[in-house]
Each structure stands twice: as structure tokens, then as C-alpha cells.
Design an enzyme around this catalytic site. Structure first.
Site, PDB file in Angstrom:
ATOM      1  N   TYR A  63      -1.586  -0.049  10.206  1.00  0.00           N
ATOM      2  CA  TYR A  63      -1.600  -0.459   8.799  1.00  0.00           C
ATOM      3  C   TYR A  63      -0.358   0.052   8.078  1.00  0.00           C
ATOM      4  O   TYR A  63       0.343  -0.713   7.395  1.00  0.00           O
ATOM      5  CB  TYR A  63      -2.859   0.063   8.116  1.00  0.00           C
ATOM      6  CG  TYR A  63      -3.023  -0.397   6.685  1.00  0.00           C
ATOM      7  CD1 TYR A  63      -3.328  -1.722   6.399  1.00  0.00           C
ATOM      8  CD2 TYR A  63      -2.866   0.491   5.633  1.00  0.00           C
ATOM      9  CE1 TYR A  63      -3.483  -2.152   5.094  1.00  0.00           C
ATOM     10  CE2 TYR A  63      -3.019   0.081   4.316  1.00  0.00           C
ATOM     11  CZ  TYR A  63      -3.331  -1.250   4.047  1.00  0.00           C
ATOM     12  OH  TYR A  63      -3.475  -1.663   2.745  1.00  0.00           O
ATOM     13  N   SER A 105       0.839  -1.197   0.000  1.00  0.00           N
ATOM     14  CA  SER A 105       0.000   0.000   0.000  1.00  0.00           C
ATOM     15  C   SER A 105       0.873   1.246   0.000  1.00  0.00           C
ATOM     16  O   SER A 105       1.983   1.241   0.561  1.00  0.00           O
ATOM     17  CB  SER A 105      -0.903   0.010   1.239  1.00  0.00           C
ATOM     18  OG  SER A 105      -1.519   1.273   1.409  1.00  0.00           O
TER      19      SER A 105
END
Length: 247
Positions: A158, A145
Site C-alpha cells: 500500500y 495516503s
């Protein structure tokens, strides 16, 4: 003419929905036999139904939590016994973790994010590397990501876990650069998935590309014809970049 991935064995984690589901279907259409891993039995059965409709043959379904590191080891042993190799590894399973200031996050949800996004992939590398090296053109793709280097506020677990995953995959790519194994990262960007909707509930999902669109770019990275290693493919910009620290 045979499909491009005929006789290839492809392991896809997080295969019960989203990008994993779409990638598993696309790999099966390309001729691979898919070993689909997810903790969600119902989603795996739905995937198998779709693959059977599209190809006439089913997938191998593995109901398994990615936090079960012993289970990952058993899966590696089972693949060795049944196939003696693994051609393709798509490390897709991930969790968003809590959306909260760092000081408000308890240790358990932090550890949960690290367990799925980092430790599980480390265990996959440990257990699947011999199988990937046993074939003529092993290919590994891990889903990352932009949060790994953008470090957005309130997404600490995250972002940190994806940064750790990036480093892990970079190390493995460097270690295997002189072998036939090709190891790369794929960053999909904003995609119409359930996980995205939980993190950004106010976003209109219809403005985003679909997992099916993303999968069409992942499949070529799994092919024996793909020769790049140690690269990051960014779907949003359609660009392939060498592993470099962010400026």
C-alpha cells in the site's frame, strides 16, 4: 441560480462505497453528471438511487474493474463519443494490499496492489487527458495516503503503491502546468471506511470522520474556480502543500 458544477461531467472511480460514493453524491448535488465506476454493481445501483433522490436525475453507471486497462480505454472512447469532453476526474479506487512483513508477501498480491493503485491511474491519465483538455477547466484529483511518505511497517504494498501514485500525479501536474488542466492530490487521513476497518480492525470507527465530511473538501478542488495545481491537500490538517519531497 445554476448549481456550481452544472453541465460538468465528472468521472469517479471506486464510486460504490466510502469516499468515492460520498464524493460522487456531493458532485451530483453540485450539479455535475456523474460517471460512476466500480466493479461492484450493487453499490453503483445504490449510488444511483441516492443521486436520483437528491437531484432528480441519475448517474451513468460503469461496472468495471480498475485492473481492466482495455476497459478503461473503452470508457475513454465512449465518453468522447457521448460527451466530447471530461470536466472532472476523481481517481479514488484503491486497495490496501496485504498487511504483512515484506518478506512474507507473495508476488500476486503485490502485483494486484500495483495494478489498482498505480497502473489503473496511469491508464486513466493516458485515456482521459485529451478529454480533460477538451473542456475549459479540466480538474483531476487523486486520493493518496500519508502512508506514501510515512512508510508504516507491514503495509509495504500500500505504501509503495501510494508513493508511486504521488510521483505519477506530480509528473502529470508538471507536464500540464501551462494548460488550463489542474491536477492535485488529496490525502484524507484516517476516515470511517470499510477499507480502513479491514486494515485496523481494533480501531473504533466512531472516532473517525466520515466519507461525507471528506467529500465536502474534495468537491471545491473539482470546480473551475480552483486554480491551484501540483498541490497536496491534507484533510487531517486542512492544509494545502506544494509537492515537495519529505524532509
Amino acid at each position: 441560480m445554476s448549481p456550481p458544477l452544472a453541465s460538468r461531467i465528472a468521472l469517479v472511480t471506486g464510486a460504490s462505497r466510502g469516499i468515492g460514493f460520498a464524493t460522487a453524491r456531493a458532485l451530483a448535488r453540485a450539479g455535475a453528471h456523474v460517471v460512476a465506476v466500480s466493479r461492484t454493481q450493487g453499490g453503483l445501483e445504490e449510488l444511483d438511487d441516492e443521486i436520483r433522490k437528491e437531484t432528480g436525475s441519475g448517474a451513468t453507471l460503469v461496472p468495471l474493474s480498475m485492473t481492466d486497462t482495455d476497459g478503461i480505454a473503452r470508457l475513454g472512447a465512449a465518453l468522447h463519443e457521448r460527451h466530447g469532453k471530461l470536466d472532472i476526474l476523481v481517481g479514488n479506487a484503491g486497495v490496501p494490499g496485504p498487511s504483512s512483513p515484506l518478506g512474507h508477501i507473495d508476488l500476486k498480491p503485490w502485483n494486484d496492489a500495483i495494478a489498482v493503485n498505480v497502473t489503473a491511474n496511469f491508464q486513466l491519465i493516458r485515456c482521459m487527458e485529451p478529454l480533460l483538455k477538451a473542456c475549459d477547466a479540466g480538474r483531476a484529483v487523486f486520493i493518496t495516503s500519508g502512508a506514501a511518505h510515512k512508510a508504516p511497517a507491514y503495509l509495504g504494498p500500500y505504501a509503495a503503491s501510494k508513493a508511486a501514485l504521488d510521483a505519477l500525479v506530480r509528473v502529470w501536474a508538471h507536464e500540464t502546468a501551462s494548460t488550463p488542466l489542474r491536477v492535485n492530490l488529496f490525502s484524507p487521513g484516517p476516515i470511517r471506511t470499510r477499507m480502513r476497518a479491514t486494515v485496523f480492525p481494533g480501531e473504533d470507527p466512531m472516532t473517525l470522520d466520515t466519507p461525507e465530511q471528506v467529500a465536502e473538501f474534495i468537491v471545491p478542488m473539482c470546480s473551475p474556480a480552483w486554480t491551484e495545481t501540483g498541490k497536496l491537500y491534507e484533510y487531517a490538517t486542512r492544509s494545502l502543500k506544494s509537492f515537495q519531497p519529505p524532509a
